[in-house]
Design a protein around this motif. Sequence first.
Motif, PDB file in Angstrom:
ATOM      1  N   PRO A   1       0.822  -1.219   0.000  1.00  0.00           N
ATOM      2  CA  PRO A   1       0.000   0.000   0.000  1.00  0.00           C
ATOM      3  C   PRO A   1       0.853   1.265   0.000  1.00  0.00           C
ATOM      4  CG  PRO A   1       0.129  -0.881   2.212  1.00  0.00           C
ATOM      5  CD  PRO A   1       0.881  -1.851   1.323  1.00  0.00           C
ATOM      6  N   SER A   2       0.283   2.334  -0.468  1.00  0.00           N
ATOM      7  CA  SER A   2       0.975   3.617  -0.475  1.00  0.00           C
ATOM      8  C   SER A   2       1.195   4.112   0.952  1.00  0.00           C
ATOM      9  CB  SER A   2       0.153   4.662  -1.237  1.00  0.00           C
ATOM     10  OG  SER A   2       0.596   5.971  -0.936  1.00  0.00           O
ATOM     11  N   PRO A   3       2.438   4.314   1.366  1.00  0.00           N
ATOM     12  CA  PRO A   3       2.686   4.866   2.703  1.00  0.00           C
ATOM     13  C   PRO A   3       2.085   6.262   2.872  1.00  0.00           C
ATOM     14  CG  PRO A   3       4.684   3.872   1.818  1.00  0.00           C
ATOM     15  CD  PRO A   3       3.706   3.948   0.694  1.00  0.00           C
ATOM     16  N   ILE A   4       2.060   7.040   1.787  1.00  0.00           N
ATOM     17  CA  ILE A   4       1.510   8.387   1.875  1.00  0.00           C
ATOM     18  C   ILE A   4       0.000   8.332   2.098  1.00  0.00           C
ATOM     19  CG2 ILE A   4       1.177  10.579   0.677  1.00  0.00           C
ATOM     20  CD1 ILE A   4       4.066   9.984   1.545  1.00  0.00           C
ATOM     21  N   ALA A   5      -0.687   7.508   1.313  1.00  0.00           N
ATOM     22  CA  ALA A   5      -2.138   7.388   1.476  1.00  0.00           C
ATOM     23  C   ALA A   5      -2.484   6.848   2.858  1.00  0.00           C
ATOM     24  CB  ALA A   5      -2.709   6.479   0.397  1.00  0.00           C
ATOM     25  N   THR A   6      -1.631   5.985   3.378  1.00  0.00           N
ATOM     26  CA  THR A   6      -1.858   5.417   4.712  1.00  0.00           C
ATOM     27  C   THR A   6      -1.666   6.465   5.799  1.00  0.00           C
ATOM     28  OG1 THR A   6      -1.112   3.235   3.938  1.00  0.00           O
ATOM     29  CG2 THR A   6      -1.151   3.613   6.318  1.00  0.00           C
TER      30      THR A   6
ATOM     31  N   PHE B   1      -1.510   9.814   5.321  1.00  0.00           N
ATOM     32  CA  PHE B   1      -2.309  11.011   5.052  1.00  0.00           C
ATOM     33  C   PHE B   1      -3.542  10.632   4.231  1.00  0.00           C
ATOM     34  CE2 PHE B   1       2.163  12.284   5.341  1.00  0.00           C
ATOM     35  CZ  PHE B   1       2.106  13.262   6.341  1.00  0.00           C
ATOM     36  N   PRO B   2      -4.568  10.102   4.876  1.00  0.00           N
ATOM     37  CA  PRO B   2      -5.756   9.637   4.139  1.00  0.00           C
ATOM     38  C   PRO B   2      -6.487  10.743   3.390  1.00  0.00           C
ATOM     39  CG  PRO B   2      -6.128   9.609   6.518  1.00  0.00           C
ATOM     40  CD  PRO B   2      -4.679   9.834   6.322  1.00  0.00           C
ATOM     41  N   HIS B   3      -6.233  11.998   3.728  1.00  0.00           N
ATOM     42  CA  HIS B   3      -6.892  13.099   3.027  1.00  0.00           C
ATOM     43  C   HIS B   3      -6.031  13.656   1.882  1.00  0.00           C
ATOM     44  CE1 HIS B   3     -10.047  13.043   5.994  1.00  0.00           C
ATOM     45  NE2 HIS B   3      -9.176  13.228   6.980  1.00  0.00           N
ATOM     46  N   SER B   4      -4.918  12.999   1.593  1.00  0.00           N
ATOM     47  CA  SER B   4      -4.079  13.430   0.469  1.00  0.00           C
ATOM     48  C   SER B   4      -4.754  13.059  -0.839  1.00  0.00           C
ATOM     49  CB  SER B   4      -2.703  12.758   0.552  1.00  0.00           C
ATOM     50  OG  SER B   4      -2.812  11.364   0.285  1.00  0.00           O
ATOM     51  N   PHE B   5      -4.096  13.381  -1.959  1.00  0.00           N
ATOM     52  CA  PHE B   5      -4.654  13.096  -3.276  1.00  0.00           C
ATOM     53  C   PHE B   5      -4.295  11.694  -3.770  1.00  0.00           C
ATOM     54  CE2 PHE B   5      -4.012  17.904  -4.090  1.00  0.00           C
ATOM     55  CZ  PHE B   5      -5.171  18.185  -3.390  1.00  0.00           C
ATOM     56  N   LEU B   6      -3.610  10.898  -2.944  1.00  0.00           N
ATOM     57  CA  LEU B   6      -3.114   9.591  -3.383  1.00  0.00           C
ATOM     58  C   LEU B   6      -4.070   8.468  -3.015  1.00  0.00           C
ATOM     59  CD1 LEU B   6      -0.514  11.442  -3.189  1.00  0.00           C
ATOM     60  CD2 LEU B   6       0.748   9.320  -2.886  1.00  0.00           C
ATOM     61  N   LYS B   7      -4.230   7.541  -3.946  1.00  0.00           N
ATOM     62  CA  LYS B   7      -4.998   6.332  -3.666  1.00  0.00           C
ATOM     63  C   LYS B   7      -4.114   5.336  -2.926  1.00  0.00           C
ATOM     64  CE  LYS B   7      -5.989   3.509  -7.011  1.00  0.00           C
ATOM     65  NZ  LYS B   7      -6.464   2.916  -8.286  1.00  0.00           N
ATOM     66  N   THR B   8      -4.729   4.406  -2.243  1.00  0.00           N
ATOM     67  CA  THR B   8      -3.980   3.445  -1.426  1.00  0.00           C
ATOM     68  C   THR B   8      -3.207   2.445  -2.273  1.00  0.00           C
ATOM     69  OG1 THR B   8      -5.611   3.642   0.343  1.00  0.00           O
ATOM     70  CG2 THR B   8      -4.181   1.706   0.379  1.00  0.00           C
TER      71      THR B   8
END
Length: 347
Positions: A167-172, A174-181
């Motif tokens: 999974p994307s560490p960023i999406a994990t 920062f769930p409100h970011s623009f990245l999907k998991t």
Amino acid sequence: MTECAVILAGSSFNFALHLGILAALHESGLHPDVIIASCGGALAEAIINKFPDCEDQKKYIQSLEFYNLLHKAKLQNDFIPYLLFRLTKMKLQHSLSKFFSYTPDFLDRNIFHISKTLDLPLFDRFFSPTTPRFIMTAGRLIQDHSKFLQEVFFTDVETAKLLKDFPSPIATQFPHSFLKTETATLTDWKFSEAARAAIADPFLLNPFEKEGVLYFSGSIDLYPLELAAKLSQRIIMLYSPLFRSIDQIVLRHFYGYDNIQRYQFITSQTAVERWIDISDYQEFMKNNGFDPQSHYIKGKVVNGTPVDKKEFFRKASAQWDYGWQRAQEALSHPAYSKKHIRKPYNF
């Protein structure tokens, strides 16, 4: 799981320092079996793949081909008042994002423009499951998802199997970011294509387009620590300077998360065995770097890559030496130590 991973993160046009780092590791008998690169580090990784011997790498950054590579990026949007207007607009959009959603324009004019391909036959090689394994990180724009950004990894078929369902560490975080998991791992790209995608920082350099999809910089997750931990027991990475305010505005605008918070999290982790301190990077590169410079009297951004070949090769050599010295310094301290860090962060 492999034994040791090195993360070559960032450095923009000054990526020769990564080659010095690798040379110092090799001289100390440390041969990483995974190299993960983001942004400028991707070009260093392409050179490392082509020239496994560190002396050959050092010769390459003193070659005419390397000189031409760094001069491929052409200034196209250098009027400082316009750039400041865009930065102000980005900051305002973020401030109002609590009330109004926005989608960044990845095709808006960038400071530099480079051709679609790097046109470097030297790097037209596919990723292969040899030692060391190579991974480049980037992002891509997706149209069929409420989260319109996706982290992408370029690597070989065997390494890709290890990244299945990663999974994307960023999406994990920062769930409100623009990245999907969900992340994507691509195994049919050449080093020249992957590096071209990985260096395309929004606002700085135009994105790479392939089969109608826009790809851009590994700055989408500039410090892929979780990726390294997924693959290796030992991790070596840079201890970098804090983001400048301009960088913070741009990255937050395009990715929808706070990079200072991200780096605060990264530097607090205990998984990194060796921190290579480049916390004074910005001061060093003022006289030795290739980054663009602001010339406020002229009201323009000036290309920092010297036309004079003697000065160009002097700077490239200085960057290599800087990376070599800092890696040697890190190796001279006990594992997991931060006592050598010049500018430790006190968040």
